[in-house]
Design an enzyme around this catalytic site. Structure first.
Site, PDB file in Angstrom:
ATOM      1  CD  GLU A   1      -3.917  -5.739  -5.046  1.00 25.41           C
ATOM      2  OE1 GLU A   1      -3.884  -6.148  -6.085  1.00 25.41           O
ATOM      3  OE2 GLU A   1      -3.084  -4.550  -4.572  1.00 25.41           O
TER       4      GLU A   1
ATOM      5  CD  GLU B   1       0.935  -5.621  -7.345  1.00 26.99           C
ATOM      6  OE1 GLU B   1       0.951  -4.936  -8.422  1.00 26.99           O
ATOM      7  OE2 GLU B   1      -0.263  -6.295  -7.187  1.00 26.99           O
TER       8      GLU B   1
END
Length: 825
Positions: free
Chosen positions: A252, A180
């Site tokens: 995710e 991320e």
């Protein structure tokens, strides 16, 4: 001999180069495994958040739930708690974990990071990195990149040595580097360094030669060469990679949310998770991973981010203890089966999206060889059902916020809003409130050595930052100083801290305690104090409750009483009389009980007991008791209601921090729950929360492997804040009630208990809307025929299946054909 020798050498060479392994490639539609495009359904199971004894069962349930792969982060600070001192034992045995995945016949996704976020202490980065000169986390600088490469290579080499990568015949089909980073690149105040770093990460990863693709999640801009970028979030159907030659992958899909000490429990409905998955595959998705599929437990003090509870249940399809969470598990399993049945047409077929009169209603038709078709119809309205008429003239009702899947473009085989699997109500036994009679002993934490500044690890004429000073080897750091005073005096002790908790002692007496609200981490303590003539001592105990794990430059957020000020203020004039910030401060990390390993109950510990009575509500106290392990195989929990704040151990195994005295906030989301509409975990519009105004966490997982059967087990508590251990008890957790609905005649209704328990009774078999909720249905419109059928098929059985029959009838006026059944396990 020569032919045999040549054959042996050829076999050896084949083994060395992975001949016979799995080849993993990709195109614009999917991962290509051994030449075949594949839909991959994956789920996150973090090996340190469970135990090796739990792994096979968790992985088996994941496979039976329709998953192809298991995904996990790699936890750097768990594997290398001190520089070049490694831990690959117990629940950090990463090779054993991947071998369990392989033995189950599943694929694996390796997310090395090594920054992971994951609601894990310091985002998985070791605190000792801060000791290295010139260190800048996650930026283009040699100290960080050198350490990151050393650890990444260590993990890769360890897994290569065990033949864990697909080309070697192992389960790992994807590897991830960084995590991320795209979310924070623009906030690091150095775009050039950030770009150089992320491209260095890719180059470093690719030269590891693992033989499978490397991915980066949330790296939508500035995507390095040789990297596949992926999506994270509650919904990823509208996300597409910028490169047109790579597949659409969702690393995710958040099945729920983590919980903090001051927050209630977040619940994401089975209908909404299924909606998000169906939408993703409607929009050309190829790989989807549930984060989490099993959340687990933040065992030990090094796990869990700032103010994160010990429970990391995450409202996942497998609950914290490894039980199947119904209906989420079963509803998603049904979806997986439908998607897999359509795999070839979804990954090879032509597709066409058609707006059905409104942008919120879309029909997607996949066609293969002009002969086979499959359809999705999605309705993104959150307040109304829609009627959709297809080319064959048949009209289908699509409920609000749902997706209907028609594998033949004619018959609806699955709708994300229509649950046909059972709902399970989990109960803790014994349910009558009875408790084991535990005999407790106690031992005070020895605070006396810290009540002066005469001894310490070192001294400094400044107030230091806690993480770098303690190396995060303990939650606790002592700051101690002294000053001379003429005569007696009354002051306000003022302390400014970026710590999470603070205890203040003056001349050996506790004068104040305070903790910061979650997310604040900056607060001031002001408390009245009395000083005497001569030398006076001030001792400040700063405590952390997990370190920050996310955000740009998160590692620079200080902890402790760094800089202060610490001062004595004249209460009459509110002016500073003594500023002690630059006095000589003595430092000591940890508590004496920690250094002596009181939790291991070693010989020589000075435990006290007086006819079975112990002091309660006494801070800084150790308690010990023995208990019998609950019989059976059901998961065990410790009920710590009545305690204040501290840490619990079972037979020397750290259950994690406890804080049942901290009550979860009352939030509006506790008073509304509707699966329809966008799910959120922050801001306005929260819904489906439970546990408001209740202890943030009361029950703590005790894995069966921590317990010893047939002999006494030992529980040790360090009670920091003061509580009553006599209320501590142990329970098991299993299905108490099982409920199911069948909307149409012909539907199969399946019920099941768990852990060998059988159905003891069928309580409701109703044709109509039963009053109450599962576990407390009141019935209404009962069907005697349905009740008899279920009693005959189910009572005394672990599981049963009954078909909703046309002869299931209720009394006059009960015209609904929806069958509701409730059974007790």
């Amino acid at each position: 001999m020569l032919p045999r020798l040549c054959l042996w050498l050829l076999l050896l060479a084949a083994t060395a180069f992975g001949v016979g392994g799995t080849k993993v490639a990709y195109n614009d539609r999917a991962l290509v495994i051994d030449g075949e495009r594949r839909i991959i359904i994956s789920g996150s199971i973090h090996y340190p958040r469970s135990t090796p004894e739990m792994w096979p069962d968790l992985i088996r349930k994941a496979k039976e739930g329709g998953l192809d792969a298991i995904e996990t982060y790699v936890f750097w600070n768990g594997h290398e708690p001190r520089r070049r001192q490694y831990n690959f034992e117990g629940n950090y045995d990463i090779v054993r974990f991947f071998k369990e995945v392989q033995d189950a016949g599943m694929y694996a996704i390796l997310r090395i990071g090594p920054y992971i976020c994951g609601e894990w202490n310091y985002g998985g980065l070791p605190a000792w990195l801060r000791d290295i000169s010139g260190m800048q986390f996650r930026m283009h600088n040699h100290p960080f990149e050198s350490e990151m490469e050393t650890f990444t290579t260590l993990i890769v080499d360890k897994l290569k040595a065990a033949n864990m990568f697909a080309g070697q015949g192992g389960p790992i089909i994807l590897s991830q580097i960084e995590n991320e980073y795209g979310n924070i690149m623009g906030k690091l105040n150095n775009n050039e360094s950030a770009s150089e770093y992320i491209h260095w990460c890719a180059a470093m990863a690719n030269k590891q030669n693992v033989g499978v693709p490397w991915i980066m999640c949330q790296q939508d801009d500035d995507v390095p060469h040789g990297i596949l970028n992926t999506c994270n979030g509650f919904y990823c159907h509208d996300w597409f990679p910028k490169r047109t030659d790579i597949p659409k992958m969702w690393t995710e899909n958040w099945t729920g949310w983590f919980k903090a000490w001051d927050k209630p429990d977040f619940h994401r409905s089975a209908e909404d998770v299924a909606f998000s998955v169906a939408m993703f595959f409607q929009k050309r998705g190829s790989l989807q991973n549930y984060y989490m599929y099993h959340g687990g437990t933040n065992f030990g003090r090094t796990s869990g981010g700032p103010y994160i509870t010990t429970s990391y249940d995450y409202d996942a399809p497998l609950d914290e203890y490894g039980n199947i969470r119904q209906p989420k598990y079963g509803h998603l399993k049904d979806l997986h089966n439908i998607l897999k049945s359509m795999e070839k047409i979804l990954l090879h077929g032509d597709y066409k999206d058609t707006t059905m009169g409104n942008n919120n209603v879309t029909m997607t038709k996949y066609t293969l060889d002009n002969t086979t078709s499959a359809c999705f119809i999605s309705n993104k309205h959150d307040d109304k059902d829609v009627n959709v008429t297809l080319e064959d003239g048949v009209t289908h009702v699509v409920p609000a916020w749902s997706v209907s899947i028609l594998p033949d473009c004619k018959t609806v085989a699955y709708n994300s809003a229509k649950i046909k699997t059972q709902t399970s109500v989990m109960v803790k036994r014994p349910e009558d409130g009875s408790t084991q009679s535990l005999t407790w002993s106690w031992m005070p934490e020895n605070l006396q050595p810290f009540m002066t500044d005469e001894k310490g690890n070192f001294r400094k004429n400044e107030l230091l930052e806690q993480i770098t000073t303690s190396g995060d080897q303990s939650d606790y750091l002592w700051y101690r100083t002294s000053f001379e005073h003429k005569g007696e005096g009354s002051y306000k002790l003022h302390v400014n801290t970026t710590g999470h908790e603070l205890y203040a002692f003056v001349n050996g007496k506790l004068v104040g305690r305070h903790h910061s609200p979650n997310g604040g981490f900056v607060f001031q303590m002001e408390t009245p104090v009395q000083v005497h003539d001569g030398k006076n001592y001030i001792s400040l105990l700063s405590a952390t409750i997990g370190l920050k794990n996310y955000g740009a430059l998160f590692e620079m957020m200080p902890a402790g009483i760094v800089g202060g000020p610490v001062k004595l203020v004249d209460p009459a004039t509110n002016t500073t009389t003594y500023d002690l910030s630059n006095s000589s401060w003595a430092y000591k990390s940890g508590l004496i009980g920690e250094h002596r390993e009181a939790h291991l109950d070693k010989a020589g510990q000075q435990w006290r007991s007086l006819n079975g009575t112990i002091p309660v509500n006494r801070p800084f106290t150790w308690y010990k008791a023995t208990f019998d392990a609950p019989a059976g195989s059901e998961p065990v929990v410790a009920d710590l209601l009545g305690l204040g704040k501290g840490v619990a151990w079972i037979n020397g195994n750290n259950l994690g921090r406890y804080w049942p005295s901290y009550t979860a906030a009352d939030m509006g989301g506790c008073r509304q729950c509707d699966y329809r509409g966008t799910f959120k975990a922050e801001g306005d519009g929260l819904k489906c929360l439970t546990g408001c105004n209740e202890p943030s966490q009361r029950f703590y997982h005790v894995p069966r492997s921590f317990l010893k059967a047939g002999v006494e087990n030992t529980v040790v508590l360090f009670e920091e804040a003061g509580g009553d251990p006599t209320r501590v008890d142990f329970h098991t957790v299993a299905v108490g009630a099982a409920c199911a609905e069948a909307a149409e005649v012909g539907d199969q209704v399946a019920l099941a208990c768990s852990h060998g328990r059988t159905i003891s009774s069928v309580d409701v078999a109703s044709l109509g809307v039963a009053r109450g909720k599962c576990g407390a249905y009141e019935g209404g419109c009962e069907s005697k025929a349905a009740l008899a059928a279920f009693e005959a098929a189910c009572v005394g059985k672990e599981s049963c299946t009954v078909r909703h029959a046309d002869d299931f009838r209720a009394a006059a006026g009960c015209d609904s054909r929806v069958l509701t059944v409730q059974a007790t396990c």
